[in-house]
Structure formats: C-alpha cells, structure tokens
Design a protein around this motif. Sequence first.
Motif, PDB file in Angstrom:
ATOM      1  N   PHE A 652       0.841  -1.191   0.000  1.00  0.00           N
ATOM      2  CA  PHE A 652       0.000   0.000   0.000  1.00  0.00           C
ATOM      3  C   PHE A 652       0.880   1.246   0.000  1.00  0.00           C
ATOM      4  CE2 PHE A 652      -2.861  -2.882   2.680  1.00  0.00           C
ATOM      5  CZ  PHE A 652      -3.481  -3.401   1.560  1.00  0.00           C
ATOM      6  N   GLY A 653       1.492   1.527  -1.119  1.00  0.00           N
ATOM      7  CA  GLY A 653       2.349   2.703  -1.206  1.00  0.00           C
ATOM      8  C   GLY A 653       3.545   2.634  -0.289  1.00  0.00           C
ATOM      9  N   GLY A 654       4.069   1.447  -0.069  1.00  0.00           N
ATOM     10  CA  GLY A 654       5.207   1.260   0.815  1.00  0.00           C
ATOM     11  C   GLY A 654       4.819   0.877   2.229  1.00  0.00           C
ATOM     12  N   PHE A 655       3.520   0.769   2.501  1.00  0.00           N
ATOM     13  CA  PHE A 655       3.048   0.452   3.844  1.00  0.00           C
ATOM     14  C   PHE A 655       2.312  -0.883   3.854  1.00  0.00           C
ATOM     15  CE2 PHE A 655       3.247   5.065   3.495  1.00  0.00           C
ATOM     16  CZ  PHE A 655       4.006   5.395   4.624  1.00  0.00           C
ATOM     17  N   ASP A 656       2.356  -1.530   5.025  1.00  0.00           N
ATOM     18  CA  ASP A 656       1.629  -2.775   5.253  1.00  0.00           C
ATOM     19  C   ASP A 656       0.796  -2.633   6.519  1.00  0.00           C
ATOM     20  OD1 ASP A 656       2.716  -4.648   3.170  1.00  0.00           O
ATOM     21  OD2 ASP A 656       4.598  -4.114   4.153  1.00  0.00           O
ATOM     22  N   PRO A 657      -0.298  -3.396   6.647  1.00  0.00           N
ATOM     23  CA  PRO A 657      -1.060  -3.383   7.897  1.00  0.00           C
ATOM     24  C   PRO A 657      -0.151  -3.697   9.081  1.00  0.00           C
ATOM     25  CG  PRO A 657      -2.294  -4.521   6.205  1.00  0.00           C
ATOM     26  CD  PRO A 657      -0.932  -4.259   5.624  1.00  0.00           C
ATOM     27  N   GLY A 658      -0.305  -2.920  10.146  1.00  0.00           N
ATOM     28  CA  GLY A 658       0.525  -3.103  11.331  1.00  0.00           C
ATOM     29  C   GLY A 658       1.722  -2.189  11.393  1.00  0.00           C
ATOM     30  N   ASP A 659       2.051  -1.508  10.303  1.00  0.00           N
ATOM     31  CA  ASP A 659       3.182  -0.579  10.323  1.00  0.00           C
ATOM     32  C   ASP A 659       2.893   0.594  11.259  1.00  0.00           C
ATOM     33  OD1 ASP A 659       4.573  -2.066   8.534  1.00  0.00           O
ATOM     34  OD2 ASP A 659       4.412  -0.664   6.854  1.00  0.00           O
ATOM     35  N   ARG A 660       3.868   0.976  12.063  1.00  0.00           N
ATOM     36  CA  ARG A 660       3.762   2.222  12.815  1.00  0.00           C
ATOM     37  C   ARG A 660       4.040   3.387  11.875  1.00  0.00           C
ATOM     38  NH1 ARG A 660       7.028   1.822  18.464  1.00  0.00           N
ATOM     39  NH2 ARG A 660       6.801   4.098  18.339  1.00  0.00           N
ATOM     40  N   VAL A 661       3.238   4.448  11.978  1.00  0.00           N
ATOM     41  CA  VAL A 661       3.387   5.578  11.071  1.00  0.00           C
ATOM     42  C   VAL A 661       3.332   6.887  11.845  1.00  0.00           C
ATOM     43  CG1 VAL A 661       2.402   4.385   9.072  1.00  0.00           C
ATOM     44  CG2 VAL A 661       0.900   5.654  10.618  1.00  0.00           C
ATOM     45  N   ALA A 662       3.809   7.940  11.196  1.00  0.00           N
ATOM     46  CA  ALA A 662       3.673   9.313  11.669  1.00  0.00           C
ATOM     47  C   ALA A 662       2.879  10.058  10.609  1.00  0.00           C
ATOM     48  CB  ALA A 662       5.048   9.948  11.864  1.00  0.00           C
ATOM     49  N   TYR A 663       1.684  10.483  10.970  1.00  0.00           N
ATOM     50  CA  TYR A 663       0.782  11.145  10.030  1.00  0.00           C
ATOM     51  C   TYR A 663       0.740  12.633  10.323  1.00  0.00           C
ATOM     52  CZ  TYR A 663      -3.705  12.777   8.173  1.00  0.00           C
ATOM     53  OH  TYR A 663      -4.683  13.507   7.546  1.00  0.00           O
ATOM     54  N   SER A 664       0.901  13.454   9.287  1.00  0.00           N
ATOM     55  CA  SER A 664       0.882  14.909   9.427  1.00  0.00           C
ATOM     56  C   SER A 664      -0.377  15.457   8.758  1.00  0.00           C
ATOM     57  CB  SER A 664       2.131  15.525   8.782  1.00  0.00           C
ATOM     58  OG  SER A 664       2.083  16.932   8.856  1.00  0.00           O
ATOM     59  N   VAL A 675      -1.065   1.533  10.557  1.00  0.00           N
ATOM     60  CA  VAL A 675      -1.772   1.228   9.319  1.00  0.00           C
ATOM     61  C   VAL A 675      -2.764   0.096   9.569  1.00  0.00           C
ATOM     62  CG1 VAL A 675      -1.539   0.419   6.947  1.00  0.00           C
ATOM     63  CG2 VAL A 675       0.149   2.000   7.890  1.00  0.00           C
ATOM     64  N   VAL A 676      -3.987   0.299   9.099  1.00  0.00           N
ATOM     65  CA  VAL A 676      -5.026  -0.725   9.197  1.00  0.00           C
ATOM     66  C   VAL A 676      -5.196  -1.447   7.868  1.00  0.00           C
ATOM     67  CG1 VAL A 676      -7.474  -1.146   9.645  1.00  0.00           C
ATOM     68  CG2 VAL A 676      -6.230   0.542  11.006  1.00  0.00           C
ATOM     69  N   GLY A 677      -5.172  -0.689   6.774  1.00  0.00           N
ATOM     70  CA  GLY A 677      -5.342  -1.272   5.457  1.00  0.00           C
ATOM     71  C   GLY A 677      -5.434  -0.185   4.417  1.00  0.00           C
ATOM     72  N   ALA A 678      -5.903  -0.521   3.237  1.00  0.00           N
ATOM     73  CA  ALA A 678      -6.035   0.443   2.148  1.00  0.00           C
ATOM     74  C   ALA A 678      -7.088  -0.048   1.177  1.00  0.00           C
ATOM     75  CB  ALA A 678      -4.704   0.659   1.430  1.00  0.00           C
ATOM     76  N   ASP A 679      -7.736   0.904   0.506  1.00  0.00           N
ATOM     77  CA  ASP A 679      -8.696   0.585  -0.534  1.00  0.00           C
ATOM     78  C   ASP A 679      -8.737   1.747  -1.509  1.00  0.00           C
ATOM     79  OD1 ASP A 679     -10.187   2.580   0.740  1.00  0.00           O
ATOM     80  OD2 ASP A 679     -11.452   1.145   1.814  1.00  0.00           O
ATOM     81  N   ALA A 680      -9.776   1.819  -2.316  1.00  0.00           N
ATOM     82  CA  ALA A 680      -9.854   2.871  -3.325  1.00  0.00           C
ATOM     83  C   ALA A 680      -9.919   4.262  -2.699  1.00  0.00           C
ATOM     84  CB  ALA A 680     -11.075   2.642  -4.219  1.00  0.00           C
ATOM     85  N   ASP A 681     -10.413   4.359  -1.465  1.00  0.00           N
ATOM     86  CA  ASP A 681     -10.497   5.666  -0.814  1.00  0.00           C
ATOM     87  C   ASP A 681      -9.140   6.177  -0.354  1.00  0.00           C
ATOM     88  OD1 ASP A 681     -13.231   5.819  -1.149  1.00  0.00           O
ATOM     89  OD2 ASP A 681     -13.642   4.797   0.753  1.00  0.00           O
ATOM     90  N   GLY A 682      -8.209   5.287  -0.070  1.00  0.00           N
ATOM     91  CA  GLY A 682      -6.898   5.705   0.383  1.00  0.00           C
ATOM     92  C   GLY A 682      -6.343   4.784   1.437  1.00  0.00           C
ATOM     93  N   VAL A 693      -8.680   8.209   7.102  1.00  0.00           N
ATOM     94  CA  VAL A 693      -8.426   7.779   5.737  1.00  0.00           C
ATOM     95  C   VAL A 693      -7.630   8.875   5.033  1.00  0.00           C
ATOM     96  CG1 VAL A 693      -9.417   7.032   3.549  1.00  0.00           C
ATOM     97  CG2 VAL A 693     -10.576   6.473   5.699  1.00  0.00           C
ATOM     98  N   VAL A 694      -6.445   8.537   4.576  1.00  0.00           N
ATOM     99  CA  VAL A 694      -5.593   9.477   3.860  1.00  0.00           C
ATOM    100  C   VAL A 694      -5.703   9.185   2.367  1.00  0.00           C
ATOM    101  CG1 VAL A 694      -3.270  10.414   3.618  1.00  0.00           C
ATOM    102  CG2 VAL A 694      -4.004   9.496   5.822  1.00  0.00           C
ATOM    103  N   PRO A 695      -6.231  10.121   1.563  1.00  0.00           N
ATOM    104  CA  PRO A 695      -6.321   9.877   0.120  1.00  0.00           C
ATOM    105  C   PRO A 695      -4.967   9.498  -0.457  1.00  0.00           C
ATOM    106  CG  PRO A 695      -7.554  11.851   0.713  1.00  0.00           C
ATOM    107  CD  PRO A 695      -6.791  11.440   1.941  1.00  0.00           C
ATOM    108  N   LYS A 696      -5.001   8.628  -1.450  1.00  0.00           N
ATOM    109  CA  LYS A 696      -3.744   8.067  -1.952  1.00  0.00           C
ATOM    110  C   LYS A 696      -2.809   9.118  -2.514  1.00  0.00           C
ATOM    111  CE  LYS A 696      -6.227   6.752  -6.186  1.00  0.00           C
ATOM    112  NZ  LYS A 696      -6.633   5.614  -7.034  1.00  0.00           N
ATOM    113  N   GLU A 697      -3.357  10.246  -3.031  1.00  0.00           N
ATOM    114  CA  GLU A 697      -2.469  11.270  -3.583  1.00  0.00           C
ATOM    115  C   GLU A 697      -1.770  12.072  -2.487  1.00  0.00           C
ATOM    116  OE1 GLU A 697      -6.674  13.011  -3.592  1.00  0.00           O
ATOM    117  OE2 GLU A 697      -5.698  11.102  -4.089  1.00  0.00           O
TER     118      GLU A 697
END
Length: 788
Positions: A652-664, A675-682, A693-697
């Motif tokens: 998922f853009g370099g991420f997998d479920p369970g990854d610790r992240v820093a979101y800005s 990270v929980v997962g990803a779909d068409a929404d982001g 939900v972070v849009p993919k762009e």
Amino acid sequence: MSTEPEPTEKTEPGTRGAAPEPEGPEGAPGRATDGGAASGGVGEGADGASAGGGESEAAGEGVSDAPVGGEEPETDAGEGGDLAGVDADGAGKAQLSEAEAELAAQRLERERIARRKAEKQQPVESGAKLSGKAADLLAAVRAVESGAKPAAAVFSEPEPPRRPAQEPVRPRPVSATGAGGAVGVAGSVGGPAPETVEAVQRVLAEGGAPTALAPQVAAALGEGADEELRTDPWQLLRVTGVRPEQADGFARELLGAECAPDDERRGRAVTVWLLEQAALAGHTALEMPALTAALAQRGVPDAAAAVQSTIAEAEALVFQDALDPAAPEPAEDDEEGAERPVRILVGLERYALAEESLADGLARLINSVPKEDGSAEDWERAAASAKGSAAELIRAAAAGGLVLHTGGQASLTEPAALLTAARGLGLRAWAATHSPLGRDRFSALLQGDRQDGTAGSVPSDGTAHEQPRTRPVATVAGLLSGAEGPGRDGDGAFDLDLLVVLDAPQLDVETAALLVESMPDGARLVLGGDPAVLWSAGPGRVFADLLAARICPQVASRRPDPGPLGELVSGIGIGELNQVEAPGKEVVIVPVRDAGEAVHRTVQLVADSVPRALGVPAEETQVITPGHGGAAGTRALNAALKERLNPGPGRFGGFDPGDRVAYSPAPGRTLPGAVVGADADGLHLTCAGKPVVVPKERVEQSVRHGWALTAHQAVGCRWPAVVAVLPGDATQALSRPWVYTAFGRADRHLSVVQGAEQALPRAVAEIPAKLRTTRLPVLLRTQTPASG
C-alpha cells in the motif's frame, strides 16, 4: 554507570539499515548543533562520519538571518511541510476531517485579521506605486545601507499610536468529524477546477517544468493561473519545493530573450520566496540588511529596488520598530535631533497581521477583569489546599486574565491542581495539549489513574487513545476546529471560563492568535510549558517572547523531574551534561563507530534488549534521531525496523497493515498511528484511537513510517522507552534544545546510541536555541506595561 544489556543475537554491525542512497543535509540552513549523552561512558563514541542529514524541521532551532544557504527543507510529514495546494478528491466526502476543519478555521481567522487591519486608524503604508511614501522609503533604505544617514534620522516620523484592544469579531467554528468515531477523510475541501489544471499543465510543459506541479500551481494562483503564470513565470516559486534557479530556467524557456536577472518580476518573486523560507525557519519578519544580502546572493542586481517593488505591490509589509520604546522621540524644533534607534523589518502580511492580532488579544485579556467565578475566599481556600508553586498558580489565575507557568514533566501536577480547583468552584475549565498522546496523559493525571500521581504508559501507535468524554482535556487543533472541547458560544468564543494551554512553546503566531482571539471577555488563560524544549514548527516564538516581555504574572514550578532521567534532563537544560547514577538502567550509553553500526544497534535495542531487560515492548519504544536523511536518519532506521518488526512488501504505497506511522494532517503537526489497510479511498490508519483515511495522492506527502521520528515530530509526546540515535554524520543538527527535547521524551528508560563523540557535550554546553526575528516583543511593549 549503566551499560547496554547484552544482546541475544550476534550479527555483524551494519548488516541492516544502510540508507538506499546518500542524502545531503536536510533542514533549515544554519542549524545549530546539540549534543551529548550522560551517564557512564559519555563521549566515548564512534569515529565514523558520513554524509548525512540534519533534522528537516520546518522551523528548526534558528536559521541564519539570511536563510539562503544550503538545501531547502523538504516537505515532510510532521515537519511543517506545506501541504496547501495539493489536489485531493475529498470534496465529495460527507464529513470534514479535523485537518480540513482546522485549515478552514485558519482561513476564516486570516480573513477576520485582515478586516481588523483595514479598520485600524493609521494602517502600515504598503504603497501602490513608487511615489510618495514608497519612493521615500526606497531612498531611505539606500541611505541607511550606504551609511549616509542613521536609521533614526531617515525615519523621523513617529510611529502612529496604537488604538486600545477591542472585542474581536470571532470566527465561527467549522464542523468537523465528531467524537462519535466517524471516519475522517484527510482530503482538501475542494481542489482547483480540472480545466484550470489542464491549462496550467500546458504552460508548464511549454516551459519545460514537470506537469505534475499543475494542481499545486492552480491552487496557489487560483482562477486564471495559466495566464498569470505565462505573464510572470517566477510565480512558479509559489509552489512549495520550487527553488529560484528552477524558476529561472522555466522563465527562460517561456520568455526567451526577455528574461533577465534584473527583471522586476523576478525580484519580487525571490523576495517573497525568501520571506517564506524565513518563516519556515521560524522568523515572522527579516531585518532589511539580512533580506537585501540574501537577495544579492540569489543574483538580484538591485536588492533594495526589489524589496521596494514587493512592498509597492502589497506582497510584503515594511515596519520600523523602535529598539527602545522608552527612548524619547526627537523634538520637532531640534535640528540636531536626538536619534531614536530603530530597526527596519520586512515581512509577509499573514504573519505580521497574526502578530498584531495576538498582541491585541493578549492586551485585552490582561486589561479585562476576570469574571467573579467564586469568591476571593473560595479561591484562597483552594490555594491553601495545594502546595508550593501549585498554590501560587491558583492565586495568580484567580487574580489575572493571563498567567504563564513554566516547568518540566513533573510540574504538570500544578495545572492539574488548578483545573481541579477551578472546576470545583463551578468554572467551565478546560486544558489543551499539543498532541493526542499529551492529552491522554494529562487526562489520566487528572483522574488520578495512578497513586503516584503520574499517568500510566500510553501505546505509541494510537490504538488505545479514545478520549473519555468526561475529562476536560482537548488538543489545541481539536479545540480550534470544534472537534473537541466545550464548543463555542453565540459570539463565536470558546464556551469556557478558564483555559490552560500546555505545551505552549509549540504555539506559532497564527495558532496563538486563533486561540487568544477565541477567548471570551473575562475568561482566564494560562499558558504553560517547558521553555527549554524545541520551539514551534511554525513561525514565531510566542511563549519565549511572552516570558521575556514580563507583562503578566509568571509562576515557575519548583517541582523537579524525579530519578536519573530527571537529573540528566535538568542538567542539560542549564548546559551541563552530567553523569548520573542509573541503578535500574534508566540511562544506557551505547557507543558506535559509524552509522551502519548505529542502525544495527538501534534495531537490536528496540526489538530485543529493551523488551528483555526492562519489560518495555517494542511498540512502546520510540526511536528519535536528528534527521530524515543520512545513513542513520529516520528513513534508514524505519526501513531496518520494519524489516525486523513488521516485514512485508509494502503493497500500500510502501506500507503494510501493522506498520507504525507518523501522520501529518497539517503542517507542524504529527500524529503517531498505525496502518489498518487500504482501498480505493486511500490508506486507512488509526490515530489517537480514531480511524483516519488518507487519500492516496496525499500519502507520500503526509505519512511516514513512525518507528523512528525526529525530535520536532516527537515534541509534546512521551514514551516508556526512548532510543536516541546520534550518528557522527548528524552533529551539525545538534543543539541544547534538541538534546533536551529528545532525551526528555523518555518516561522510564533512555538508550543513547552515541556516535557523535564530543559534539554531544559541546552542543549541550555551547549551542543554545538560535534567536528568531519576531515583532511580538515590540508590539507587546506598546500595548501593555511590564509587570516587573
């Protein structure tokens, strides 16, 4: 003297964590250094040094007065990178996210500030043509810089008197995702029209610039962006990350022979760009000599004319601030004229107006009479039931509309005592923190979850942070957006009687202006925090300026942070890196030879040594390092930690479920999450117990892996265990505030991976925070008397 627990696995140093590619220094130029580790073996570090990167902190601890050297800070999650203008498809979402609400509230506040500025009796002259006052200013600047006349003789006209502060027209809150757990969509409220983006793409292609910049250009320039860009190619500098040399190449392609270094359009654009870079470095304005020197370094032939043209086009404002407001003004009939020293500043309108609005609002709080909530006897009984400086804080808050409180982590019991006492007297009292982690810790402290008066450990992945609705604590961002807190009254002010803002050093001028202008008349505001930590990611140094101005009561906590960690951090705060006795392995020094070994030992500590020896799991251990780049920056460390703790393909853009992240979600704010997962929404995250939900762009710009953070990303948070990594290639990023902040994030245990050698103690002893150029001290002196 503590030593590192023996590792259980024997692998060669440097086998993991090598950076994919070497990177140059990141962060604002002129970054101070910071150093050392204390405990046994301090300074016995590695001798390796490789090209690395300092922390890319959008408002790092001071930048040179002319912020033109080095590389421009890259846009990072949590590092103050500008996310404005990024096209997103979130306009059709049913609900606004907290980030959207915050940005919208800021836009409303800026509009309100602009209206108030227009109402001032004698506004600052910005000029519209090179005539009259503007022409006089140009001549004055040249005279001052050439030494022909002193600044006071040139600017002999006295500064117009400021009118008394009055009740502001407050912004209405913007609805945001409520506390009910609805999913927040981190998209923009609405992007530019597709036809505008397509038209801009054609102009960019014509000039040889990447067409991927079209959404940002269209968002920055608005409708008709293509024509504006064709007419003035240097407007490309309005896009974050574009540098003058790149804009010059674009202009040459579009203008051909008409393109010249002395083009007036180029001078204006580079001037604005330099002021924006200064804001990223923490300055709200630049002194005229620093600005003209920076323009000269950027190849602008007539720097003074470029500044004047920028002022004349109202793209910047000019100010003359008296260095000593108490000095007498020269008499009109005195031909000699007593010189009144002044400094000439140039700044962007948004920060200038925010500082003026903040000064007005603070004066209103100081000069207003607090509401009679509880009798004097009731307040005194509440103070008498407290101890030491907690009693002082209660008495100060009872008597005044604005109070400052300073202290370390242990001192949080004092604002907690104030909040409890105020609510006991029937006041609508709330507290606000910089981060969700800080909010949850202070909430636990209020409730007394632990008998020792400290909050329990809080998971760092944001999975267990649901805020109890009964606790009167919010984040600053949530309070401003309306997503948290007491809400607002019919006039748009906070519906409260007392607000205690913790982590006040993290308030930039725009956020502080929003907070202060939202305070109702008669309410009490307490700003508290540790003045030794890193300053705000945004421009300004509000808390430090207020402490220096001495315009209101100040209460300094006398409650020291306990244990070896408290002793170590307290010493760093006064410039001393002391050895401390750590019988319980509270402080461990791990010498390393090079960056590769630093990465290897860090992974070993997080995954094995700390959990085995201290019982702190990997998910409650935070790695902090000076920068994102380099062989031991956050990128390299996060790659190695992911490989060990949560291996996966990064589908998922370099991420997998369970990854610790820093979101800005917004510049200067970092939310730890997972990270929980990803779909068409982001990309789906959980941050502070809420789904996001972070849009993919926007994923690439606003989400990073979060096992390793920079100190600016970590400020306002604490973890049971911290591993501070000090590689030899990052010594230029070290300073006393950096070391104080990084080491102070540890609650129970600190491991220092020490490869900085003597740069560490030298930074602690010799490199304090660099000053930022701001106008707030002058504005405060003209509005309020010093309290002594």
